[in-house]
Scaffold this motif. Structure first.
Motif, PDB file in Angstrom:
ATOM      1  N   UNK A   1     -61.775 -50.112 -49.079  1.00 13.88           N
ATOM      2  CA  UNK A   1     -60.889 -48.970 -48.898  1.00 13.88           C
ATOM      3  C   UNK A   1     -61.721 -47.699 -49.036  1.00 13.88           C
ATOM      4  N   UNK A   2     -61.703 -46.864 -48.027  1.00 15.16           N
ATOM      5  CA  UNK A   2     -62.366 -45.560 -48.070  1.00 15.16           C
ATOM      6  C   UNK A   2     -61.307 -44.486 -48.223  1.00 15.16           C
ATOM      7  N   UNK A   3     -61.585 -43.515 -49.088  1.00 16.39           N
ATOM      8  CA  UNK A   3     -60.616 -42.443 -49.327  1.00 16.39           C
ATOM      9  C   UNK A   3     -61.234 -41.077 -49.058  1.00 16.39           C
ATOM     10  N   UNK A   4     -60.389 -40.086 -48.996  1.00 20.05           N
ATOM     11  CA  UNK A   4     -60.836 -38.697 -48.931  1.00 20.05           C
ATOM     12  C   UNK A   4     -61.371 -38.309 -50.308  1.00 20.05           C
ATOM     13  N   UNK A   5     -62.642 -37.861 -50.377  1.00 20.83           N
ATOM     14  CA  UNK A   5     -63.184 -37.561 -51.698  1.00 20.83           C
ATOM     15  C   UNK A   5     -64.141 -36.372 -51.734  1.00 20.83           C
ATOM     16  N   UNK A   6     -64.643 -35.932 -50.607  1.00 22.79           N
ATOM     17  CA  UNK A   6     -65.668 -34.881 -50.656  1.00 22.79           C
ATOM     18  C   UNK A   6     -65.076 -33.546 -51.080  1.00 22.79           C
ATOM     19  N   UNK A   7     -65.866 -32.825 -51.868  1.00 19.07           N
ATOM     20  CA  UNK A   7     -65.415 -31.558 -52.420  1.00 19.07           C
ATOM     21  C   UNK A   7     -65.436 -30.457 -51.369  1.00 19.07           C
ATOM     22  N   UNK A   8     -64.733 -29.379 -51.658  1.00 19.35           N
ATOM     23  CA  UNK A   8     -64.734 -28.187 -50.800  1.00 19.35           C
ATOM     24  C   UNK A   8     -65.350 -27.049 -51.594  1.00 19.35           C
ATOM     25  N   UNK A   9     -66.260 -26.298 -50.970  1.00 18.40           N
ATOM     26  CA  UNK A   9     -66.901 -25.182 -51.654  1.00 18.40           C
ATOM     27  C   UNK A   9     -66.783 -23.921 -50.813  1.00 18.40           C
TER      28      UNK A   9
ATOM     29  N   UNK B   1     -62.439 -48.302 -53.017  1.00 17.37           N
ATOM     30  CA  UNK B   1     -62.343 -49.559 -53.765  1.00 17.37           C
ATOM     31  C   UNK B   1     -62.798 -50.706 -52.887  1.00 17.37           C
ATOM     32  N   UNK B   2     -63.292 -51.756 -53.548  1.00 20.33           N
ATOM     33  CA  UNK B   2     -63.696 -52.980 -52.862  1.00 20.33           C
ATOM     34  C   UNK B   2     -62.851 -54.108 -53.439  1.00 20.33           C
ATOM     35  N   UNK B   3     -62.021 -54.724 -52.584  1.00 28.07           N
ATOM     36  CA  UNK B   3     -61.060 -55.729 -53.021  1.00 28.07           C
ATOM     37  C   UNK B   3     -61.577 -57.116 -52.670  1.00 28.07           C
ATOM     38  N   UNK B   4     -61.632 -57.997 -53.653  1.00 23.48           N
ATOM     39  CA  UNK B   4     -61.984 -59.405 -53.426  1.00 23.48           C
ATOM     40  C   UNK B   4     -60.683 -60.137 -53.093  1.00 23.48           C
ATOM     41  N   UNK B   5     -60.447 -60.396 -51.812  1.00 26.69           N
ATOM     42  CA  UNK B   5     -59.155 -60.895 -51.362  1.00 26.69           C
ATOM     43  C   UNK B   5     -58.909 -62.349 -51.734  1.00 26.69           C
ATOM     44  N   UNK B   6     -59.965 -63.108 -52.019  1.00 25.28           N
ATOM     45  CA  UNK B   6     -59.783 -64.510 -52.380  1.00 25.28           C
ATOM     46  C   UNK B   6     -59.617 -65.427 -51.195  1.00 25.28           C
TER      47      UNK B   6
ATOM     48  N   UNK C   1     -60.873 -51.820 -44.203  1.00 25.38           N
ATOM     49  CA  UNK C   1     -61.441 -52.774 -43.251  1.00 25.38           C
ATOM     50  C   UNK C   1     -62.022 -53.969 -43.977  1.00 25.38           C
ATOM     51  N   UNK C   2     -62.099 -55.086 -43.253  1.00 28.97           N
ATOM     52  CA  UNK C   2     -62.691 -56.309 -43.788  1.00 28.97           C
ATOM     53  C   UNK C   2     -64.185 -56.084 -43.930  1.00 28.97           C
ATOM     54  N   UNK C   3     -64.739 -56.536 -45.068  1.00 32.24           N
ATOM     55  CA  UNK C   3     -66.149 -56.258 -45.355  1.00 32.24           C
ATOM     56  C   UNK C   3     -66.802 -57.447 -46.038  1.00 32.24           C
ATOM     57  N   UNK C   4     -68.115 -57.331 -46.213  1.00 35.87           N
ATOM     58  CA  UNK C   4     -68.830 -58.297 -47.043  1.00 35.87           C
ATOM     59  C   UNK C   4     -68.801 -57.823 -48.490  1.00 35.87           C
ATOM     60  N   UNK C   5     -69.502 -58.529 -49.362  1.00 39.37           N
ATOM     61  CA  UNK C   5     -69.460 -58.223 -50.791  1.00 39.37           C
ATOM     62  C   UNK C   5     -70.076 -56.869 -51.117  1.00 39.37           C
TER      63      UNK C   5
END
Length: 535
Positions: A227-235, A148-153, A210-214
């Motif tokens: 926000x980076x999450x665990x997402x890669x599949x397992x085969x 997710x990308x959060x616009x903190x304001x 982590x703090x990021x740009x747009x």
């Protein structure tokens, strides 16, 4: 007395106590004419900016600067007068934000007791709501929610957040209305059963924040948090020609649930709940509200439009294309599952990762190339679409900075059923191709091979011996060779496809192409081979 007062000021500011009508001395001349606040911004709970001071004459006198109206701590960093030619200085100002707005008045009292004022209105700590976008990323096994990308304001520095600042849970609903939640092959990974929270909800395992740009790029100071999450599949391989696939719970963003038969790629929807677990400087309290769901960044580099005769097409334009630098174009046709059913524009880019052709490795190999990826109607690809596709290709070539001597075409599985009519066409609108690729399908007769030979371009065939759809490739190679066509065949040994990271069913040999793993006996990769083809 002044020395004692300076020590008191330092103690007050260090302890974070309210400082009313505090003062410090700065160097100026008798002729101060400007005392004005510049730009300010909220950073990590402080309102940070500058006050500019300008004078005429030598800055060898002293003037008092005081401030009133603040509830939060104030830190003033004085300037230094370096020489007699200096006519200005800048005071660094930091005002601690509170839950209420503050109006802080700074006053400079000149030697002659005249006063200059400047006012800084300090906004309260941000209390939201804070919106966020859900992000999707394409990988060769499919399309996934990846964070997710959060616009903190407010502006934050890199130390403001870490992976433990937030927690998140998600629930994913497929196009057909079913809620993800089962475990097993082509479903949620049984090894991650603890992620399940019930009623289709699953914990997202946050691996970084982590703090990021747009655009989500990590920065030292910015207004967004990625926000980076665990997402890669397992085969894993399964039997002589198949593979099992296990997804991280609540991360699969597309599946074959669209169309009347429910066997076409379709986008899933997601509900994401983000909770702030740790204090964030500058944020009083906040409610996190879901906004958009963003495509893979490479996906957004394609322009999707309606195609002649129905369906859509996606066009990627390289940044370096110009009238003086015409670039090659690859036209790529998808397989059966990626047909357009009215709710999945661009599904052919992610169902099997055709996005790889717009990614770094392919683009660098070709020095920048257009990618044209038509998406058929539910009727699929066949010779019935020949006139439509010739019209489309000619139109795209004419309207863009395409090198007409480097038009390449290829397709996988059902897509070979569109590639073959195009490369054997004898219509008035036929395309002068420079190379062709047939993957996981394709049957070229001796007559068709003769037509290709007359056109004078090479053909690359790619498949797997365990794939029935590719069984005609050896005979096609023989026909092409007999006709004098410069043809290559890469036929992989029996078993599931393995691209070095993932296992796929034997039919999915296009993954070898997307990962540039196809090599001839001299070690030349298929990207290198394609890059050197020209009429």
């Amino acid at each position: 007395m002044k020395k004692f007062l300076s020590i008191v000021i330092a103690l007050v500011m260090t302890l974070g106590l309210s400082a009313q009508a505090m003062a410090l001395e700065i160097s100026v001349s008798n002729n101060v004419y400007d005392f004005e606040a510049g730009a300010f911004e909220a950073v990590d709970g402080w309102y940070v900016g500058e006050i500019n001071v300008r004078w005429n004459g030598n800055g060898n006198n002293k003037a008092d600067v005081t401030w009133t109206g603040n509830e939060g701590e104030v830190i003033v960093t004085p300037y230094t007068v370096e020489n007699n030619k200096q006519r200005e200085g800048t005071l660094g100002i930091k005002i601690k934000q509170t839950i209420e707005e503050q109006t802080v008045v700074f006053t400079l009292t000149k030697v002659n007791k005249q006063k200059l004022n400047t006012t800084v209105v300090v906004p309260p700590l941000y209390d939201g709501p804070i919106s966020f976008d859900v992000l999707r990323t394409a990988d060769n096994p499919g399309y996934y929610f990846s964070g997710a990308l959060i616009d903190m304001g407010v502006t934050l520095t890199s130390a403001a957040v870490d992976k433990d600042t937030f927690s998140a849970k998600a629930r994913v609903t497929e196009h057909n209305g079913s809620v993800q939640g089962s475990f097993g092959s082509f479903a949620w990974d049984p090894e991650k059963e603890s992620y399940a929270l019930g009623d289709g909800w699953a914990k997202w395992n946050i691996v970084d924040a982590y703090v990021s740009d747009a655009d989500g790029n990590r920065v030292d100071k910015g207004n967004y948090v990625k926000i980076d999450i665990e997402w890669k599949t397992r085969t894993e391989p399964s039997g002589a020609s198949s593979a099992n696939r296990y997804d991280v719970p609540a991360t699969r963003a597309a599946w074959y649930t669209g169309g009347s038969a429910g066997n076409l790629i379709a986008y899933a929807s997601i509900e994401l709940d983000i909770t702030q677990e740790k204090e964030i400087p500058g944020i009083s309290s906040a409610t996190y509200v879901q906004d958009e769901t963003k495509h893979d960044p490479i996906f957004d580099k394609f322009q999707i439009s309606d195609a002649p005769g129905g369906g859509t097409y996606a066009l990627y334009t390289p940044e370096n294309a110009s009238e003086d630098n015409k670039r090659p174009i690859l036209v790529w046709f998808h397989g059966t599952g990626e047909r357009y059913h009215g709710a999945n524009p661009g599904g052919n880019l992610i169902g099997n990762r055709a996005l790889s052709f717009a990614d770094k490795e392919f683009q660098e190999a070709l020095g920048g190339a257009y990618i044209l990826a038509p998406q058929s109607t539910t009727a699929g690809w066949s010779a019935n679409r020949l006139n439509d596709m010739e019209e489309l290709i000619n139109k795209v070539v004419a309207e863009n900075d395409v090198d007409p001597d480097r038009i390449y075409v290829g397709g996988l599985s059902m897509g070979t059923g569109m590639t073959t009519p195009l490369i054997t066409s004898t219509t008035a609108n036929q395309i002068n191709f420079a190379a062709a690729i047939l993957c996981s399908g394709g049957n070229l007769s001796a007559t068709q091979a003769e037509i290709i030979a007359s056109k004078g371009f090479p053909v690359y065939l790619v498949g797997n011996t365990s794939d029935g759809a590719a069984s005609g490739l050896p005979a096609s190679l023989a026909n092409l060779k007999a006709a004098g066509v410069d043809a290559k065949l890469k036929l992989y040994p029996a078993g599931p496809v393995f691209d070095g990271t993932y296992y796929y069913g034997a039919h999915d040999s296009w993954n070898y192409i997307y990962n540039n793993l196809v090599e001839d006996e001299n070690g030349e990769t298929i990207f290198q081979w394609l890059a050197k083809q020209s009429r």
